[in-house]
Scaffold this motif. Structure first.
Motif, PDB file in Angstrom:
ATOM      1  N   PHE A   1      58.492  -8.630  47.431  1.00 33.40           N
ATOM      2  CA  PHE A   1      58.383  -7.179  47.353  1.00 33.40           C
ATOM      3  C   PHE A   1      57.610  -6.685  48.565  1.00 33.40           C
ATOM      4  O   PHE A   1      56.434  -6.996  48.738  1.00 33.40           O
ATOM      5  N   PHE A   2      58.306  -5.936  49.437  1.00 33.97           N
ATOM      6  CA  PHE A   2      57.722  -5.502  50.711  1.00 33.97           C
ATOM      7  C   PHE A   2      57.099  -4.117  50.537  1.00 33.97           C
ATOM      8  O   PHE A   2      57.725  -3.227  49.958  1.00 33.97           O
ATOM      9  N   CYS A   3      55.877  -3.963  51.038  1.00 30.83           N
ATOM     10  CA  CYS A   3      55.217  -2.665  50.857  1.00 30.83           C
ATOM     11  C   CYS A   3      54.266  -2.381  52.020  1.00 30.83           C
ATOM     12  O   CYS A   3      54.008  -3.251  52.854  1.00 30.83           O
ATOM     13  N   HIS A   4      53.769  -1.162  52.036  1.00 30.66           N
ATOM     14  CA  HIS A   4      52.800  -0.776  53.055  1.00 30.66           C
ATOM     15  C   HIS A   4      51.505  -1.570  52.807  1.00 30.66           C
ATOM     16  O   HIS A   4      51.098  -1.714  51.646  1.00 30.66           O
ATOM     17  N   PRO A   5      50.841  -2.050  53.872  1.00 28.79           N
ATOM     18  CA  PRO A   5      49.611  -2.838  53.664  1.00 28.79           C
ATOM     19  C   PRO A   5      48.577  -2.119  52.782  1.00 28.79           C
ATOM     20  O   PRO A   5      47.913  -2.760  51.970  1.00 28.79           O
ATOM     21  N   ASP A   6      48.507  -0.790  52.923  1.00 30.45           N
ATOM     22  CA  ASP A   6      47.497  -0.062  52.127  1.00 30.45           C
ATOM     23  C   ASP A   6      47.837  -0.054  50.642  1.00 30.45           C
ATOM     24  O   ASP A   6      46.987   0.258  49.810  1.00 30.45           O
ATOM     25  N   GLU A   7      49.099  -0.344  50.334  1.00 37.13           N
ATOM     26  CA  GLU A   7      49.508  -0.295  48.925  1.00 37.13           C
ATOM     27  C   GLU A   7      49.650  -1.690  48.309  1.00 37.13           C
ATOM     28  O   GLU A   7      50.052  -1.823  47.151  1.00 37.13           O
ATOM     29  N   ALA A   8      49.328  -2.717  49.108  1.00 39.38           N
ATOM     30  CA  ALA A   8      49.586  -4.087  48.658  1.00 39.38           C
ATOM     31  C   ALA A   8      48.809  -4.435  47.391  1.00 39.38           C
ATOM     32  O   ALA A   8      49.344  -5.050  46.467  1.00 39.38           O
ATOM     33  N   GLU A   9      47.562  -4.013  47.336  1.00 31.31           N
ATOM     34  CA  GLU A   9      46.743  -4.360  46.169  1.00 31.31           C
ATOM     35  C   GLU A   9      47.333  -3.730  44.909  1.00 31.31           C
ATOM     36  O   GLU A   9      47.450  -4.385  43.860  1.00 31.31           O
ATOM     37  N   LYS A  10      47.755  -2.464  45.041  1.00 30.66           N
ATOM     38  CA  LYS A  10      48.333  -1.751  43.891  1.00 30.66           C
ATOM     39  C   LYS A  10      49.590  -2.481  43.392  1.00 30.66           C
ATOM     40  O   LYS A  10      49.753  -2.727  42.191  1.00 30.66           O
ATOM     41  N   TRP A  11      50.447  -2.879  44.335  1.00 33.05           N
ATOM     42  CA  TRP A  11      51.693  -3.541  43.940  1.00 33.05           C
ATOM     43  C   TRP A  11      51.456  -4.959  43.415  1.00 33.05           C
ATOM     44  O   TRP A  11      52.162  -5.448  42.547  1.00 33.05           O
TER      45      TRP A  11
END
Ligand code: ATP
Length: 537
Positions: free
Chosen positions: A265-275
């Motif tokens: 699951f690819f995401c923005h680094p700032d959102e990685a913890e949330k995901w």
């Protein structure tokens, strides 16, 4: 009804016997004596496993607009495995016994010592995953006199377990099988090697993939470019993986050929913890929703010193199997490690461009903001575009599960012994597989009570209607009906439908529920729908 759930110590033996007897799982190439770490799924096993994979696919890919599927080749360019670190580092330290030639992982040989004061009561070398298993194995291997002495020693015992991987350098261990001398530890790469093409030399060496994940990373750009996905998005894959495990064991739990179901699951680094938190909790809940009791299922967050150097967080979904608590699925925040590694080794750009964001911000770089200097504006724009917040390497959250381990956990959880009435109303012992209806290999079994009076014809019609409606159905007219019920209970069929004398009078059939044993009369033309509604999750 008294349930005897799977807390019995011999559950594994019973389950393995049932799986063989009823055609769930066979030893691979059994007629030639088998081959360690390889298993075949029989007619019912293949349906069970297929249902688990389909449920995963429906819940992961179909249910999420931002997740797409992929099916990569098993053999890839070997450079993939250099980039991923598997060629250099996918190995376990292992030792061989100089006497009996057995091979072990150093972290699986344990030395157990039980003493009372100065008096050593038991010393043993065993194979085990953890301290508890080691002590249990040492006790099982001890003779009855030793066991009695230990049992009678009360709580003044001093028990120590030391794994070979932890004993000080220079000290050598002994073989758990024969007590013989062990070699020095050597690194053993777990990837199976083969050759591609006619030549068999180092230039044609290739590997069977040890995980499906790298195929996803290698195709990340292809998927991005063709599916027009925007962050956050995921790519999912189910497929075979191969690891030349040193000690395959615990039935299908640790095999050399197995299937994985993985999401990157690819995401923005700032959102990685949330995901990461989202996927960790979602995947844990998936197992609970499909019947794994929450007191046997554990979500274990890794300690910081357990994390791979590139990972920001990792949790394992673990299940208390009869042989110990072990991993079903790992969920990791792998940061941008994999995409950056493939970018470096392949020379291909793996970054992501936030074009929507750029569109709204581009006017900041118009020439009039640079005193009409078009060149300066273009240069500033190019510089801005190539860096955060417009261009960056996505972070990856990886939920990585094993199909075979999930199948084994669902089987262990489902295996139940209880009692059910036979055709004379006498309570009889039965084995019942309380599988989630979504996973049950057969959804509906149809029986005519007797082989005459037109009952088989009606039963055949219901059977055909169920098949047409997509419900796996089984027709059986042989033997006493109580026996037929028990045969279906043992393989987890949620509903049995019996056509009997009353059917001829009022056009209804009996529908028997596997778990509650409740029997309801349902009109013939509603029966397929009745069952379908009850097996939808
Ligand atoms: P373990 O520590 O048990 O060897 P792992 O941490 O190496 O597992 P991963 O590399 O994270 O496992 O693989 C993801 C999943 O693939 C695991 O959670 C497991 O379900 C499955 N898997 C890994 N190795 C095997 C195997 N040898 N046999 C069956 N399933 C496996």
């Amino acid at each position: 009804m008294t349930d005897k759930k799977n807390d019995s110590s011999d559950l594994m033996d019973k389950l393995v016997a049932m799986c063989k007897r009823r055609g769930f799982i066979f030893q691979s190439s059994e007629i030639y004596g088998g081959i360690g770490g390889f298993w075949d799924y029989g007619p019912l096993g293949v349906e069970l496993k297929r249902n688990i994979k389909s449920a995963w696919w429906e819940d992961v890919v179909r249910a999420n607009d931002n997740i797409v599927g992929l099916d990569c080749s098993i053999i890839m360019n070997p450079k993939v495995w250099v980039a991923s670190g598997h060629v250099g580092g996918f190995s376990d330290p292992m030792v061989d016994c100089k006497e009996c030639k057995a091979r072990f992982r150093t972290d699986k040989i344990a030395y157990v010592s039980v003493s009372k004061g100065e008096n050593v009561l038991l010393e043993a070398a065993v194979e085990a995953d953890d301290d508890n298993e080691a002590v249990a194995a040492a006790m099982a291997a001890a003779n009855s006199k030793t066991r009695r002495r230990i049992e009678n020693a009360g709580d003044e015992l001093n028990t120590s377990v030391t794994f070979l991987s932890k004993i000080p350098e220079g000290e050598t261990g002994s073989c758990p099988k024969c007590g013989g001398e062990l070699t020095e530890p050597r690194e053993f790469n777990l990837m199976f090697q083969t050759y591609v093409g006619a030549l068999q030399d180092s230039s044609s060496t290739a590997y069977l993939r040890p995980e499906t994940a790298q195929g996803i990373f290698a195709n990340y750009k292809n998927v991005l470019d063709t599916s027009r996905m925007k962050l956050p998005f995921g790519i999912a894959q189910i497929g075979k993986s191969f690891r030349n495990e040193i000690n395959p064991r615990n039935y299908t739990f640790r095999s050399r050929e197995f299937e994985q179901m993985e999401i990157e699951f690819f995401c923005h680094p700032d959102e990685a913890e949330k995901w990461y938190v989202y996927w960790r909790d979602t995947r844990y809940q998936w197992y609970i929703d499909h019947g794994l009791q929450s007191d046997k299922l554990h979500l274990r967050d890794h300690d910081p010193d357990e994390l791979a150097h590139y990972a920001r967080g990792c949790a394992d979904v673990e299940y208390a199997f009869p042989f110990g608590q072990s991993e079903l699925e790992g969920i990791a925040n792998r940061t941008d490690f994999d995409l950056k590694a493939h970018q470096e080794h392949s020379g291909r750009d793996m970054t992501y461009f936030e074009d929507e964001l750029w569109k709204t911000e581009a006017e900041k770089y118009s020439a009039d903001k640079f005193d009409g200097d078009k060149k300066a504006a273009k240069k500033a724009a190019e510089e801005a575009k190539s860096a955060m917040p417009y261009r960056f390497t996505p972070y990856v959250i990886e939920p990585s599960g094993g199909v075979d381990r999930a199948t084994l956990a669902f089987l262990c959880e489902a295996y139940t012994e209880d009692e059910a009435p036979d055709e004379n109303g006498q309570m009889q012992k039965r084995v019942v597989l309380k599988l989630h209806p979504r996973f049950a290999p057969i959804k509906i079994a149809v029986f005519p009570l007797v082989k005459k009076d037109g009952l088989p014809e009606i039963a055949h019609k219901i059977h055909a209607e169920a098949q047409t409606a997509g419900l796996a159905s089984f027709y059986d007219e042989k033997g006493a009906v109580g026996r037929r019920y028990r045969r279906q209970d043992e393989v987890g069929t949620p509903f049995c439908v019996t056509v009997d004398g009353q059917t001829l009078e009022d056009q209804t059939v009996t529908v028997r529920d596997r778990d509650t044993l409740a029997q309801n009369r349902v009109p013939i033309d509603e029966v397929v729908n009745y069952v379908r509604q009850r097996i939808i999750k």
